[in-house]
Write a protein that holds these residues in place. Structure first.
Motif, PDB file in Angstrom:
ATOM      1  N   UNK A 185     -19.105  70.174  25.048  1.00  0.00           N
ATOM      2  CA  UNK A 185     -17.768  70.074  25.648  1.00  0.00           C
ATOM      3  C   UNK A 185     -17.419  68.610  25.876  1.00  0.00           C
ATOM      4  N   UNK A 186     -16.175  68.276  25.640  1.00  0.00           N
ATOM      5  CA  UNK A 186     -15.742  66.889  25.815  1.00  0.00           C
ATOM      6  C   UNK A 186     -15.850  66.481  27.285  1.00  0.00           C
ATOM      7  N   UNK A 187     -16.310  65.247  27.511  1.00  0.00           N
ATOM      8  CA  UNK A 187     -16.415  64.720  28.874  1.00  0.00           C
ATOM      9  C   UNK A 187     -15.025  64.287  29.360  1.00  0.00           C
ATOM     10  N   UNK A 210     -16.258  53.643  23.168  1.00  0.00           N
ATOM     11  CA  UNK A 210     -17.022  53.833  21.932  1.00  0.00           C
ATOM     12  C   UNK A 210     -16.315  54.818  20.994  1.00  0.00           C
ATOM     13  N   UNK A 211     -16.334  54.518  19.706  1.00  0.00           N
ATOM     14  CA  UNK A 211     -15.729  55.443  18.733  1.00  0.00           C
ATOM     15  C   UNK A 211     -16.604  56.693  18.619  1.00  0.00           C
ATOM     16  N   UNK A 212     -15.996  57.789  18.287  1.00  0.00           N
ATOM     17  CA  UNK A 212     -16.705  59.071  18.142  1.00  0.00           C
ATOM     18  C   UNK A 212     -17.306  59.590  19.446  1.00  0.00           C
ATOM     19  N   UNK A 213     -16.879  59.037  20.578  1.00  0.00           N
ATOM     20  CA  UNK A 213     -17.355  59.525  21.860  1.00  0.00           C
ATOM     21  C   UNK A 213     -16.536  60.773  22.187  1.00  0.00           C
ATOM     22  N   UNK A 214     -17.219  61.876  22.485  1.00  0.00           N
ATOM     23  CA  UNK A 214     -16.510  63.140  22.691  1.00  0.00           C
ATOM     24  C   UNK A 214     -15.941  63.207  24.109  1.00  0.00           C
ATOM     25  N   UNK A 215     -14.732  62.674  24.258  1.00  0.00           N
ATOM     26  CA  UNK A 215     -14.107  62.651  25.590  1.00  0.00           C
ATOM     27  C   UNK A 215     -12.700  63.214  25.559  1.00  0.00           C
ATOM     28  N   UNK A 216     -12.296  63.634  26.745  1.00  0.00           N
ATOM     29  CA  UNK A 216     -10.927  64.107  26.946  1.00  0.00           C
ATOM     30  C   UNK A 216     -10.330  63.079  27.897  1.00  0.00           C
ATOM     31  N   UNK A 217      -9.352  62.297  27.402  1.00  0.00           N
ATOM     32  CA  UNK A 217      -8.860  61.158  28.184  1.00  0.00           C
ATOM     33  C   UNK A 217      -7.651  61.525  29.043  1.00  0.00           C
ATOM     34  N   UNK A 218      -7.769  61.249  30.351  1.00  0.00           N
ATOM     35  CA  UNK A 218      -6.636  61.400  31.258  1.00  0.00           C
ATOM     36  C   UNK A 218      -6.250  60.016  31.756  1.00  0.00           C
ATOM     37  N   UNK A 219      -4.973  59.866  32.119  1.00  0.00           N
ATOM     38  CA  UNK A 219      -4.519  58.555  32.596  1.00  0.00           C
ATOM     39  C   UNK A 219      -3.767  58.691  33.904  1.00  0.00           C
ATOM     40  N   UNK A 220      -3.887  57.656  34.744  1.00  0.00           N
ATOM     41  CA  UNK A 220      -3.141  57.619  36.003  1.00  0.00           C
ATOM     42  C   UNK A 220      -2.662  56.199  36.218  1.00  0.00           C
ATOM     43  N   UNK A 221      -1.472  56.028  36.815  1.00  0.00           N
ATOM     44  CA  UNK A 221      -0.975  54.664  37.005  1.00  0.00           C
ATOM     45  C   UNK A 221      -1.010  54.195  38.462  1.00  0.00           C
TER      46      UNK A 221
END
Lengths: 121, 206
Positions: free
Chosen positions: A1-3, A23-34
């Motif tokens: 599962x993506x981190x 890192x490329x190919x890192x299995x992540x799910x990216x969230x952003x906050x401002x």
């Protein structure tokens, strides 16, 4: 599962630079906050296993985010990425539970080093 | 007055904001080392304004009632302009013991102290910006623009040599002290255009 990872910075450009340094190919799910408030909300929803956190932000700054996360049990790895490079700022974030302090402008090899060091890759 | 000739896009302002953020972090670090004190940094605010409006903006930043002392320092080479450092008069006196000066300050010593602080902030901030944009800057020595005046008296709009003020609102404050300072960068029209070109190259490189 993506981190699930969370990138917190008031500057869109800065978030972009952080995301590009991952890192490329890192299995992540990216969230952003401002800002810190948005960041905490996402953290509480479980969307932040690893947090890349800026310090100087409006509404709620990075120090306050760290304090809140620490109070709530510190269920995340926080890597501070800051332009505020004073030794005291670095000491403070470490005291508040951050695993690393990286200076802006961010460098991909430094991110990689921290992630490896803490077994996050 | 219109701003048709010199303008910065939202994307350029965002890039500049991040560049200034990094530069002011370095400036804050230099100041913290000199004062052996923790410096609180605000989020930098960037606005390009017509120079004649500057008095109004300064009053907004520092408050009408506050007495201020202002230093000016010009820079040249890839970008030409002038950096203004504004201090609250009360805050300056508060800073003296941290810099190792004996109280009460005589006028000469106070001047020396302001030169030191202005040099640190302007040097670190502008060099930080120039470095990230791959530009070179040289600085002239700082001079006192006004001492202990109301913010509204700082400028007479007719005498400003610059068409635009890049209002880089960088606030430094010290914990447990009254010291506060603001930095404003004034630029001529062609310097804004040159800055815009440099920002474009910076954005493209990301």
């Amino acid at each position: 599962m993506a981190t699930p990872i969370l990138v917190v910075d008031d500057s869109g450009m800065s978030r972009k630079l952080v995301i590009k340094s991952l890192p490329v190919n890192w299995d992540v799910e990216i969230h952003q906050a401002c800002n810190g408030q948005e960041a905490l909300a996402l953290y509480r929803e479980g969307k932040a296993h690893i947090i890349f956190l800026d310090l100087t932000m409006p509404i709620m700054d990075g120090f306050e985010v760290l304090e809140a996360i620490k109070r709530e049990g510190l269920n995340a790895f926080v890597i501070v990425i800051s332009a505020d490079v004073q030794p005291k700022a670095q000491e403070r974030v470490k005291e508040l539970g951050a695993i690393a302090f990286l200076k802006k402008p961010i460098k991909a090899e430094e991110v990689l080093h921290v992630l490896k060091e803490h077994g996050l890759l | 007055m219109t701003m048709n000739n010199a303008n910065l896009s939202i994307e350029q302002i965002d890039a500049l904001q991040e560049i200034v953020n990094i530069a002011m972090g370095q400036a804050g670090d230099s100041l913290a080392r000199v004062l052996d004190s923790f410096v609180r940094l605000s989020v930098p605010r960037i606005r390009l304004i017509n120079a004649p409006q500057i008095s109004q903006y300064i009053a907004e930043i520092v408050g009408d009632a506050e007495q201020i002392t202002a230093m000016r320092q010009s820079f040249y080479n890839n970008f030409c302009g002038e950096a203004l450092t504004l201090f609250s008069s009360e805050g300056c006196r508060d800073l003296a013991p941290l810099m190792g000066y004996q109280q009460p300050l005589d006028a000469e010593t106070e001047k020396e102290l302001l030169f030191d602080i202005s040099n640190i902030l302007v040097g670190a901030c502008l060099n930080g910006i120039a470095e990230q944009l791959g530009a070179d800057l040289n600085f002239s020595a700082p001079s006192i623009m006004a001492a202990n005046v109301a913010s509204s008296q700082l400028f007479s709009p007719d005498t400003l040599p610059w068409a635009y003020a890049l209002q880089v609102e960088v606030n430094f404050s010290l914990e447990d002290h009254k010291f506060k300072s603001h930095l404003i960068i004034m630029l001529a029209e062609d310097a804004i255009i040159a800055l815009g070109d440099s920002l474009n190259s910076f954005i493209e490189a990301i």
